[in-house]
Motif scaffolding. Sequence first.
Motif, PDB file in Angstrom:
ATOM      1  N   ARG A  73      15.820   0.783   9.057  1.00  0.00           N
ATOM      2  CA  ARG A  73      16.651   0.274   7.973  1.00  0.00           C
ATOM      3  C   ARG A  73      15.809  -0.289   6.826  1.00  0.00           C
ATOM      4  NH1 ARG A  73      19.554  -2.613  11.116  1.00  0.00           N
ATOM      5  NH2 ARG A  73      18.388  -4.529  10.819  1.00  0.00           N
ATOM      6  N   ASN A  74      14.870  -1.157   7.158  1.00  0.00           N
ATOM      7  CA  ASN A  74      14.169  -1.926   6.129  1.00  0.00           C
ATOM      8  C   ASN A  74      12.954  -1.235   5.549  1.00  0.00           C
ATOM      9  OD1 ASN A  74      15.712  -4.512   6.100  1.00  0.00           O
ATOM     10  ND2 ASN A  74      15.185  -4.393   8.266  1.00  0.00           N
ATOM     11  N   VAL A  75      12.316  -0.397   6.331  1.00  0.00           N
ATOM     12  CA  VAL A  75      11.144   0.309   5.807  1.00  0.00           C
ATOM     13  C   VAL A  75      11.557   1.706   5.357  1.00  0.00           C
ATOM     14  CG1 VAL A  75       8.770   1.016   6.256  1.00  0.00           C
ATOM     15  CG2 VAL A  75       9.668  -1.058   7.341  1.00  0.00           C
ATOM     16  N   GLY A  76      12.320   2.376   6.203  1.00  0.00           N
ATOM     17  CA  GLY A  76      12.706   3.754   5.895  1.00  0.00           C
ATOM     18  C   GLY A  76      13.985   3.860   5.088  1.00  0.00           C
ATOM     19  N   GLY A  77      14.548   2.721   4.684  1.00  0.00           N
ATOM     20  CA  GLY A  77      15.756   2.732   3.859  1.00  0.00           C
ATOM     21  C   GLY A  77      16.904   3.496   4.496  1.00  0.00           C
ATOM     22  N   GLY A  78      16.863   3.633   5.822  1.00  0.00           N
ATOM     23  CA  GLY A  78      17.937   4.327   6.533  1.00  0.00           C
ATOM     24  C   GLY A  78      17.886   5.840   6.367  1.00  0.00           C
ATOM     25  N   ILE A  99       4.394   9.710   4.549  1.00  0.00           N
ATOM     26  CA  ILE A  99       4.526   9.691   6.005  1.00  0.00           C
ATOM     27  C   ILE A  99       3.695   8.525   6.528  1.00  0.00           C
ATOM     28  CG2 ILE A  99       4.235  11.037   8.128  1.00  0.00           C
ATOM     29  CD1 ILE A  99       4.072  13.551   6.227  1.00  0.00           C
ATOM     30  N   PHE A 100       4.310   7.674   7.308  1.00  0.00           N
ATOM     31  CA  PHE A 100       3.671   6.430   7.734  1.00  0.00           C
ATOM     32  C   PHE A 100       3.739   6.328   9.247  1.00  0.00           C
ATOM     33  CE2 PHE A 100       4.195   1.712   8.450  1.00  0.00           C
ATOM     34  CZ  PHE A 100       2.909   1.349   8.073  1.00  0.00           C
ATOM     35  N   TYR A 101       2.591   6.065   9.866  1.00  0.00           N
ATOM     36  CA  TYR A 101       2.500   6.090  11.335  1.00  0.00           C
ATOM     37  C   TYR A 101       1.833   4.808  11.796  1.00  0.00           C
ATOM     38  CZ  TYR A 101       1.394   8.616  15.818  1.00  0.00           C
ATOM     39  OH  TYR A 101       1.303   9.067  17.113  1.00  0.00           O
ATOM     40  N   THR A 102       2.544   4.008  12.579  1.00  0.00           N
ATOM     41  CA  THR A 102       1.961   2.734  13.008  1.00  0.00           C
ATOM     42  C   THR A 102       2.424   2.392  14.432  1.00  0.00           C
ATOM     43  OG1 THR A 102       1.418   0.499  12.227  1.00  0.00           O
ATOM     44  CG2 THR A 102       3.731   1.152  12.080  1.00  0.00           C
ATOM     45  N   SER A 127       9.011   6.423  -1.658  1.00  0.00           N
ATOM     46  CA  SER A 127       8.205   7.630  -1.421  1.00  0.00           C
ATOM     47  C   SER A 127       8.260   8.067   0.039  1.00  0.00           C
ATOM     48  CB  SER A 127       6.747   7.371  -1.821  1.00  0.00           C
ATOM     49  OG  SER A 127       6.240   6.271  -1.071  1.00  0.00           O
ATOM     50  N   LEU A 128       8.597   7.146   0.928  1.00  0.00           N
ATOM     51  CA  LEU A 128       8.570   7.488   2.358  1.00  0.00           C
ATOM     52  C   LEU A 128       9.633   8.519   2.707  1.00  0.00           C
ATOM     53  CD1 LEU A 128       8.185   4.020   4.140  1.00  0.00           C
ATOM     54  CD2 LEU A 128       6.484   5.867   4.038  1.00  0.00           C
ATOM     55  N   MET A 163       0.825  -1.211   0.000  1.00  0.00           N
ATOM     56  CA  MET A 163       0.000   0.000   0.000  1.00  0.00           C
ATOM     57  C   MET A 163       0.862   1.264   0.000  1.00  0.00           C
ATOM     58  SD  MET A 163      -3.321  -0.972   2.322  1.00  0.00           S
ATOM     59  CE  MET A 163      -3.856   0.742   2.382  1.00  0.00           C
ATOM     60  N   ILE A 164       1.978   1.224   0.712  1.00  0.00           N
ATOM     61  CA  ILE A 164       2.888   2.383   0.691  1.00  0.00           C
ATOM     62  C   ILE A 164       3.384   2.599  -0.741  1.00  0.00           C
ATOM     63  CG2 ILE A 164       5.153   3.241   1.454  1.00  0.00           C
ATOM     64  CD1 ILE A 164       4.618   1.795   4.160  1.00  0.00           C
TER      65      ILE A 164
END
Length: 659
Positions: free
Chosen positions: A408-413, A357-360, A387-388, A349-350
């Motif tokens: 690291r894995n979602v935000g690509g660092g 911007i992702f908030y969980t 896109s994040l 979905m991202i």
Amino acid sequence: MSSNESAEARLYYPPEEFVRQATISGMDAYKSLCDEAQRDYEGYWARLAREHVVWHKPFTQVLDQGEAPFFKWFADGQLNVSYNCLDRNVQSGLGDKVAIIFEADNGRVTKVTYSELLAKVCQFSNALKSVGVGKGDRVVIYLPMSVEGIVAMQACARIGATHSVVFGGFSAQSLRDRINDAGAVLVITADEQCRGGKNIPLKPAVDEALSLGGCESIRNVVVYQRTGGACNMVAGRDLWWHDAVQGQGDACEPEWVEAEHPLFLLYTSGSTGKPKGVQHSTGGYLLQAVLTTKWTFDLKPVDVFWCTADIGWVTGHTYITYGPLACGGTEIVFEGVPSYPDAGRFWKMIQDHKVNIFYTAPTAIRSLIKAAETNPVVHPRNYDLGSLRLMGSVGEPINPAAWEWYHRNVGGGRCPIVDTFWQTETGGHMITPLPGATPLVPGSCTLPFPGIQASVVDETGAEVPWGQGGILVMKKPWPGMIRTIWGDPERFRKSYYPADFQGKYYLAGDGAIRDRNTGYFTITGRIDDVLNVSGHRMGTMEIESALVAHPLVAESAVVGRPDELTGEAIVAFVVLRRSRPTGEEAKKIVAELQAWVGKEIGPIAKPRDIRFGDNLPKTRSGKIMRRLLRAIAKGEDITQDVSTLENPAILDQLKHGAG
Ligand code: WTA
């Protein structure tokens, strides 16, 4: 985290690219806001309230401490929240901009622009008015994640009705208690909800709740037809959403309400008694929602924002229904669950919606880590998450390992993570990094939001030195704070402004420690009898009351046990009205009691583990020794002094689960 460790902990500085475009850019900008609040507390909030909120009638009063702790903010001002979220954006040229991207459980996507959303809200406002709902009436909303859920909330705000959203996972009994306490005149629900590929009936719970008695204030039930599944409609009481809006005009003059007018009640668990109706204001709450959305999430109208919370919780109120819309953003509203059709759903979905911007919640992150480790296909590296630019965490402490993985894995660092500490009662973020300013430390929510006066004190209210754990308090009232507990002002005063601190400080109910060098806050967990299971607040007393309501149960004590995935797991120690069961019989009763609690409160309250004893460990004066029970639940050896215990032999019995 001990202060020695944290002194050496790695700091993550905001990436330059982020700092350059950030609304609050650099630590100096952060500090200058804090200084401004320090110099002139009321002037600071008044300036922000004028700049970030549209007032119908400007306020002349700022903070009124007259009847502390029943503080008032901007009391003589008038405004409307729905106007601030919708009309304002349409008027400023954002009418054709997408406000909501709704993704259904089955993947179907619907987009709603600001103009369309305004029209829907006006139509539904008119429908509410046509069934006699008006300013000050309470409306219970028991809806799944949907555009309609947001429309219903915004429509209440538009006509000055006070909404109380009840999470769709709560049982009929819980729903009944909330309707009864709020004295609601209307329930808005759906025929069914779709989650994880299944259609789950919702309306029958409303029918059952209303049949239990105590809901005589309810005049009507509005039913949104989500699936078209079987749905019993009571003539004269129930009406379909689509019929209610039929022929209603798509304009509706907002009801201008006073800043202190209750925008909503939201029930949450405390350490004693039944869930309490946390009452929020209109003006101060909106200010906090807007400011935190702009500063903590750095949200600008070009952003696609996704908060994965449900509108049944405060996070869904502030960061789905109100904050992002008031800032003119585009947001995702997701009906389903992170694990369906597989645990790559969030990442897909991202990618599909180019979320910025992702908030969980940490629980979601931990379960997705586990899923990615067992099934490489759903690992975030298989998706384009470019896109994040910013990510957030909320609801419970995030363990540094999960933080690092997320980073690291979602935000690509490259994406800062805002670990936002706040509560149902606080209305919005309280302690949180500002992503273009604050250097991050995994596991720490860092520093107070500008203007918020957070502190760590001992039992007497004296501030403890940095590096030493204590009780988290707020030393000054803030605009978005809880105003009272609906119908029980005394409980509000006692729970949040206890005499221990001469009624001066707001007691959050959490423990905290500030880093010896940086002063950064780390939340150490609840210091009362409230559990945090998957980021959901549960009162141990509530679960105990549910258990003893079962005919077989004589006594029970509920504690939390640390759990890798859910943060805490519920463990119940139970004494039956008959002899202590063992083997198969014990297993049967465990299943029965779990189902019972699910029915009394909701599936989220089901104890993971139930242990039977002939008695509970008590002191000679009859007090249940919860500290011992916590140790037993964790499987620890009892090294504590048990000499004051009336019945030490019980401990052995309780060590073993059923079967
Ligand atoms: C916990 C949710 C550590 C805390 C917004 C608080 C947190 C309770 C964090 C409120 C965080 C929330 N770090 N703990 N970032 N955020 N908590 O009312 O114990 O559902 O008191 O509000 O969650 O839960 P509530």
